[in-house]
Design an enzyme around this catalytic site. Structure first.
Site, PDB file in Angstrom:
ATOM      1  N   GLU A 150       0.839  -1.188   0.000  1.00 28.00           N
ATOM      2  CA  GLU A 150       0.000   0.000   0.000  1.00 28.00           C
ATOM      3  C   GLU A 150       0.880   1.246   0.000  1.00 28.00           C
ATOM      4  O   GLU A 150       1.706   1.430   0.879  1.00 28.00           O
ATOM      5  CB  GLU A 150      -0.874  -0.068   1.260  1.00 28.00           C
ATOM      6  CG  GLU A 150      -1.480   1.219   1.703  1.00 28.00           C
ATOM      7  CD  GLU A 150      -2.058   1.108   3.122  1.00 28.00           C
ATOM      8  OE1 GLU A 150      -1.926   0.057   3.777  1.00 28.00           O
ATOM      9  OE2 GLU A 150      -2.645   2.101   3.564  1.00 28.00           O
ATOM     10  N   ASP A 171      -3.952  -1.077  10.341  1.00 23.94           N
ATOM     11  CA  ASP A 171      -5.025  -0.248  10.894  1.00 23.94           C
ATOM     12  C   ASP A 171      -6.280  -0.430  10.040  1.00 23.94           C
ATOM     13  O   ASP A 171      -6.291  -1.236   9.117  1.00 23.94           O
ATOM     14  CB  ASP A 171      -4.593   1.225  10.970  1.00 23.94           C
ATOM     15  CG  ASP A 171      -4.290   1.797   9.592  1.00 23.94           C
ATOM     16  OD1 ASP A 171      -4.533   1.102   8.577  1.00 23.94           O
ATOM     17  OD2 ASP A 171      -3.819   2.942   9.521  1.00 23.94           O
ATOM     18  N   ASP A 218      -0.928  -1.473   6.035  1.00 26.26           N
ATOM     19  CA  ASP A 218      -0.819  -1.034   7.428  1.00 26.26           C
ATOM     20  C   ASP A 218      -1.743  -1.861   8.314  1.00 26.26           C
ATOM     21  O   ASP A 218      -2.790  -2.313   7.882  1.00 26.26           O
ATOM     22  CB  ASP A 218      -1.243   0.440   7.552  1.00 26.26           C
ATOM     23  CG  ASP A 218      -0.199   1.374   6.964  1.00 26.26           C
ATOM     24  OD1 ASP A 218       0.950   0.919   6.772  1.00 26.26           O
ATOM     25  OD2 ASP A 218      -0.541   2.533   6.685  1.00 26.26           O
TER      26      ASP A 218
END
Ligand code: 0RA
Length: 646
Positions: free
Chosen positions: A434, A514, A512
């Protein structure tokens, strides 16, 4: 003397039985597929299937499945109870024969209508062989009968342990941890998906699932009950709950052709994907087979004939293909075959030739009637087919572009790809990363011999909501096709995937840790699931797991992947330790990213697998669709990152 002979006979037979048991323990994969979590759950299905058979014979309408606190598992039904009388040939109780003789289950009761019975149809004796301990309890003839076993060996002859007016069978087993590669730890969600599926496939049976390892907020054990009055019709409604329907009601039919029971339920929605799920004797036939091709043929033939007769195709400049009839189609086909021949890599492809025409004829008859009786729906369906044909025309141009750009057709690799030096696909890995900045770190940190990096910019296209040609026009998706060396479309099947030039056998999604990162990972996964499903099925797709914390004290440092692990390390380091929480890949330097997330010796990666194809389909359409509440519920239930960002 006859006593003598009988004794000899008995011991000869029991030696044979023992050999069968030994063989199962020596080669468990031959019987249950593998000894991973999948095989472990297979044990449960095998036991439940026996109760389903009893239900299908019309003698049972309730099955209770209980995950006990110690991860032993109980299955209880209210059928007739496994017979406990003397089995003449074997000289012991019939119950003991069923539980200890490999292959006895099926042959035991020839007259019963037995079509269920596990992927391999091996019987409960296999479960017994692979269990440290098993208790069989039978409620029958006013009494409660019991026998216990260790690793498949009876500990004592069947005995009476009480009285009861009820009838039924209860089996409790504790899987042998020396057989399985994984911990004996059942997944509630995996079992729940299968029990729900079974309740849809066998209408009228109540199946319950109770998890005694966990309690809800009110202090009750986790418990669900599955019951379907209308079977496949409700299955299709469940699968399509978050999709917008084109026609009022699910079309459903039930029939029998040439002695083969055929059940079909289908509907059309506004999406662009085809969701066909097929079952033979309650087993999901992922690889399709003759029943599926029969369905396709019947559907195409009937709809085409109707559309031609209605004159709606007169303005169309090109031909309609089979695919066009299945865009936005959600359907379940379930057949019961007495002697199924399973073929294919995973033995989930039906080979019986006679089934094809049985299904195709059934479907043609049902649909012809339906279209005649529901002209409004018929018109909507034909219009959808015409739209699909037009979109396919547009998509084929976009697809040609993808094809032309793939490596083997000489289009060159995408500019953003940092390729690896080696070329043996089996050794090579592609990291889909990403963002450009994390991509940069990964490029520095990787082992450039076998690890390639493809940075993806921001959120990739949600393929669940996009028309096919938009998907093939999308830059990030095009670069994935080219980097992977995967091409699409052959003369006979424009959707066929060509994986022969696959350049990496491990494809790692690295985002990530998250909420945003997991959203992006889900978007990428959705793409693979819808457009390169074989890679998911073949186990080529992985999700990288970067650590959540770095704990330091003096020169000591350790990474933690969970809160529990963090606390353990804090405990170990004692006073004065510092914690750094990683919010994204960007906070790690190249060396840290390598040593924690990319180095094969230390990294933790999750291999993506599909244990229940039908449920996976529903989850993707729900996660990626328009409906917010079910998505929120799902994320709340499964949120791993909830404690970080919310
Ligand atoms: C064969 C005959 C009979 C019952 C069963 C099989 C049976 C097997 C299982 C396995 C799990 N639950 C089951 N319930 C029943 C009974 C024949 C009779 O009573 O006449």
């Amino acid at each position: 003397m006859s006593e003598e002979i009988k004794k000899d006979q008995y011991s000869a037979d029991s030696i044979q039985a023992l050999e069968g048991m030994e063989h199962v323990r020596m080669r468990p994969s031959m019987y249950i597929g593998d000894v991973s979590t999948r095989g472990l759950h297979h044990l449960v299905y095998e036991v439940v299937d026996n109760s389903i058979d009893e239900a299908m014979a019309g003698h049972c309408d309730r099955i209770d499945v209980i995950i006990n606190e110690d991860n032993s598992l109980s299955v209880k039904d209210n059928g007739r109870g496994i017979p406990v009388g003397l089995h003449k040939k074997e000289g012991v109780s019939a119950l003991e024969v069923v539980m200890t003789k490999i292959g006895a289950g099926g042959k035991f009761d020839k007259d019963s209508y037995k079509v269920s019975g596990g992927l391999h149809g091996v019987g409960v004796s296999v479960v017994n062989a692979l269990s440290n301990h098993l208790t069989a309890t039978v409620y029958r003839e006013g009494k409660i009968w019991q026998q216990e076993y260790e690793r498949g060996k009876a500990l004592y002859p069947v005995k009476v342990v009480g009285e009861s007016d009820e009838t039924g069978t209860m089996v409790t087993f504790k899987a042998d941890d020396s057989i399985f590669q994984t911990e004996i730890d059942y997944s509630y969600d995996t079992l729940a998906a299968r029990m729900r599926e079974l309740s849809f496939l066998n209408q009228g049976i109540t199946i319950t699932l109770t998890d005694k390892r966990n309690k809800d907020d009110e202090g009750n054990f986790i418990h669900e009950e599955y019951y379907s009055k209308e079977g496949l019709k409700e299955f299709v409604e469940y699968l399509d709950a978050t999709r917008e329907q084109l026609i009022k009601d699910v079309i459903s039919m039930e029939g029998e052709k040439n002695g083969i029971p055929v059940e079909v339920a289908m509907t059309y929605n506004t999406s662009f994907t085809e969701n066909l799920h097929s079952y033979v004797n309650n087993i999901n036939t992922h690889e399709g087979g003759t029943h599926l091709s029969g369905f396709r043929r019947g559907l195409t033939h009937t709809l085409k004939k109707y559309a031609e007769n209605s004159g709606m195709l007169s303005k169309l400049k090109f031909d309609i293909s089979g695919d066009d009839f299945r865009e936005g189609l959600t359907a379940i086909i379930s057949v019961k075959v007495a002697e199924p021949q399973f073929e294919g890599q995973t033995k989930t492809k039906l080979g019986n030739k006679e089934v094809s025409s049985a299904v195709s004829q059934s479907v043609s008859e049902m649909l012809t009637n339906y279209l005649e009786e529901n002209p409004d729906d018929a018109k909507i369906i034909v219009q959808k087919v015409i739209l699909a044909a037009q979109a396919r025309h547009a998509a084929s141009k976009a697809r040609e572009m993808v094809q032309r750009k793939t490596v083997m057709s000489g289009g060159g690799l995408p500019g953003k790809l940092a390729d690896c030096a080696w070329s043996d696909p089996e050794k090579c890995e592609l990291f889909l990363v990403e963002g450009d900045s994390a991509g940069g770190t990964a490029k520095q940190g990787r082992d450039r011999n076998f690890q390639a990096i493809l940075p993806l910019r921001g959120k990739i296209l949600n393929v669940e909501k996009a028309m096919q040609h938009k998907v093939f026009e999308n830059e990030e998706i095009k670069s994935m096709y080219t980097a992977l060396g995967v091409s699409i479309g052959t003369e006979e099947d424009p959707r066929a995937l060509n994986l022969s030039k696959l350049r990496y056998h491990k494809i790692v999604i690295m985002t990530d840790a998250d909420v945003d990162g997991s959203h992006i990972a889900t978007l990428i996964l959705t793409f693979f699931f819808r457009y390169m499903k074989e890679l998911v099925e073949n186990g080529n797709i992985y999700i990288a797991a970067p650590p959540l914390y770095l704990i330091k004290k003096g020169a000591k440092k350790k990474y933690a992947w969970s809160d529990a692990e963090r606390d353990e390390i804090l405990n170990e380091f004692g006073q004065g330790a510092s914690i750094q929480r990683y919010k994204g890949l960007g906070e790690m330097n190249a060396e840290q990213l390598w040593s924690t997330t990319m180095n094969p010796e230390f990294r933790m990666m999750r291999q993506v697998s599909i244990d229940n194809g039908t449920e996976a389909d529903r989850v993707f359409s729900m996660l990626m669709g328009d409906d917010v509440p079910p998505r929120r519920d799902f994320i709340e239930k499964h949120a791993v990152y909830a404690n970080i960002d919310i």
